[in-house]
Write an enzyme that holds these catalytic residues in place. Structure first.
Site, PDB file in Angstrom:
ATOM      1  N   ARG A 141      45.105  42.357  36.936  1.00  0.00           N
ATOM      2  CA  ARG A 141      45.467  40.885  37.184  1.00  0.00           C
ATOM      3  C   ARG A 141      45.865  40.293  35.937  1.00  0.00           C
ATOM      4  NH1 ARG A 141      41.270  36.305  39.045  1.00  0.00           N
ATOM      5  NH2 ARG A 141      42.744  34.657  39.422  1.00  0.00           N
TER       6      ARG A 141
ATOM      7  N   ASN B  22      40.326  43.230  35.604  1.00  0.00           N
ATOM      8  CA  ASN B  22      40.744  41.688  35.456  1.00  0.00           C
ATOM      9  C   ASN B  22      40.171  41.434  34.154  1.00  0.00           C
ATOM     10  OD1 ASN B  22      40.572  38.892  35.806  1.00  0.00           O
ATOM     11  ND2 ASN B  22      39.839  39.048  37.789  1.00  0.00           N
TER      12      ASN B  22
ATOM     13  N   GLU C 111      40.475  39.611  45.498  1.00  0.00           N
ATOM     14  CA  GLU C 111      41.751  39.644  44.681  1.00  0.00           C
ATOM     15  C   GLU C 111      41.936  41.345  44.284  1.00  0.00           C
ATOM     16  OE1 GLU C 111      39.886  36.911  42.753  1.00  0.00           O
ATOM     17  OE2 GLU C 111      41.408  35.365  42.704  1.00  0.00           O
TER      18      GLU C 111
ATOM     19  N   ARG D 214      37.463  22.030  33.656  1.00  0.00           N
ATOM     20  CA  ARG D 214      38.821  21.320  33.575  1.00  0.00           C
ATOM     21  C   ARG D 214      38.920  20.189  34.397  1.00  0.00           C
ATOM     22  NH1 ARG D 214      41.871  26.816  35.255  1.00  0.00           N
ATOM     23  NH2 ARG D 214      39.871  27.702  35.456  1.00  0.00           N
TER      24      ARG D 214
ATOM     25  N   HIS E  18      46.214  31.445  41.226  1.00  0.00           N
ATOM     26  CA  HIS E  18      45.203  31.982  42.247  1.00  0.00           C
ATOM     27  C   HIS E  18      46.087  32.665  43.491  1.00  0.00           C
ATOM     28  CE1 HIS E  18      42.000  28.934  40.964  1.00  0.00           C
ATOM     29  NE2 HIS E  18      41.602  30.119  40.666  1.00  0.00           N
TER      30      HIS E  18
END
Ligand code: ADP
Length: 392
Positions: A86, A9, A373, A234, A174
């Site tokens: 990923r 990742n 993940e 964000r 996600h």
């Protein structure tokens, strides 16, 4: 153990990894970080002390080469069977997990202008490994794939159709986390797994997904990872008129706007610069920190209301990722804001981070499911590579 399956990742300044044995048992994990400045490598093998090393050069190339040689040293005689990556975006229509080929790389390369902050870094180790270990099967697993099932009305923005045809639409992200949690729910709460569920992935990046019958039907992130919930740095959904104002009245150009949207807003901006980290905000006495936390909770409640409308009701709410898995205070505050839905929290279970944190009489089951993940990537990579081996 004969071979290792590696999951990577990669971000702008770090590469996280996990390696799995023949039965897909995790045998080590870790990360290379500070890749642009002072690269460090940290790893933990099952049953061993954590180790930390300096990587002798900056950049992704040096980090991947260091990881490959560390794996050779740590597991002598064991080769890599495949690598799963990923990848934030797979294009339109969103593909499922895909074997890396020249064609796929050309298509992903063309998406970089749409995802300039993430995609080049996700692709870097793929290119490096193709050079270092040609012939090693590599698989790209996309964060957008899980949301392929969203109805068209959820994918649209009210903008000129020519832009929609170009691919300007809601993709959602996600997805690997939602896929893991949705699968896990079948094991830990089969009675709700097929029903109307909102999964709240609350980490430094945060989003929510409405899931019905195990499939995504709506999500809060959009064309990019900026929409929806406020995050560490964000803003989440804001009036786009603010961006016009910043351009016209303050002269912000695209780079400055990117900085404003990705690095200076969210919890960090609203807390007046105290922190982007929820733990630090919760520990702070400053009123600005409290206001940032309250805003986060309020926006979570609003989005759950919106996703509940998309689902025509709610049977379960699932918390995951850093804040969702570990902050009893945030979960309790969100659940208090959902009393109108019949959410009743079991305070002791919540404080203990138990798997089910709602009372038996709660109209909505509330659960905590730690996400993973990497496991989704490992499973999808193995299925794809084995399928290819079996194919005539
Ligand atoms: P990422 O999106 O980087 O993978 P994580 O899922 O690890 O992020 O979540 C990071 C966030 O989780 C940070 O805001 C951190 O403060 C928060 N967090 C982790 N543990 C706790 C805790 N015990 N209480 C509150 N927040 C926590």
């Amino acid at each position: 153990m004969d071979t290792l399956l590696l999951v990577l990742n990669a971000g702008s300044s770090s590469v996280k990894f996990a390696a799995y044995g023949d039965g897909l048992e995790e045998i080590c994990s870790g990360q290379a970080e500070g890749l642009l400045t002072a690269p460090r490598f940290q790893a933990r093998r099952q049953g061993c002390e954590a180790e930390s090393h300096t990587i002798p050069a900056t950049g992704h190339d040096a980090a991947i080469a260091f990881l490959a040689s560390w794996l050779r040293g740590a597991f002598p005689g064991t080769g890599l069977s495949a690598v799963g990556h990923r990848v934030v975006h797979g294009g339109d229509p969103a593909p499922g997990p895909s074997l890396v080929t020249d064609d796929l790389l050309v298509r992903l390369q063309a998406l970089i202008p749409q995802m300039p902050l993430h995609l080049p870094h996700n692709l870097a180790p793929i290119h490096i490994l193709r050079r270092l270990l040609p012939g090693l099967p590599q698989v790209a697993c996309f964060d957008t794939s899980f949301h392929r099932t969203m109805p068209r009305v959820e994918q649209l923005f009210a903008i000129p159709r020519a832009l929609i045809a170009e691919g300007v639409r809601r993709y959602g992200f996600h997805g690997l986390s939602y896929q893991y949690v949705a699968r896990r729910l079948c094991e830990v709460a089969p009675e709700v797994a097929g029903r109307r569920v909102v999964i709240a992935h609350l980490g430094s990046g945060a989003s929510m997904c409405a899931v019905e019958g195990g499939r995504s039907v709506a999500t809060t992130m959009g064309f990019t990872g900026l929409d929806g919930l406020p995050m560490g740095t964000r803003p989440g959904a804001i009036d786009p008129g603010i961006l016009l104002y910043l351009m016209e009245a303050k002269g912000l150009d695209a780079r400055a706007m990117e900085d404003f949207l990705y690095r200076r807003s969210g919890l960090l901006g609203l807390s007046g610069g105290i922190s982007n980290d929820m733990r630090e905000l919760l520990a702070s006495d400053a009123p600005e920190a409290a206001e940032a936390v309250d805003f986060f909770v309020h926006r979570c409640c609003r989005e759950i209301g919106s996703l509940t409308a998309a689902l025509h009701g709610l049977d379960a709410l699932v918390f995951t990722a850093g804040i969702g898995e570990r902050s009893a205070a945030i979960r309790a505050a969100i659940c208090r804001g959902l009393d109108w839905l019949g959410v009743e929290l079991d305070d002791a279970a919540n404080a203990a981070n138990a798997a089910t944190i709602s009372r038996p009489e709660s109209r909505v089951a509330v659960l905590v499911v730690p996400t993973d993940e990497n496991r989704v990537i490992a499973e999808d990579t193995r299925s794809l590579v084995q399928g290819k081996e079996r194919a005539p």
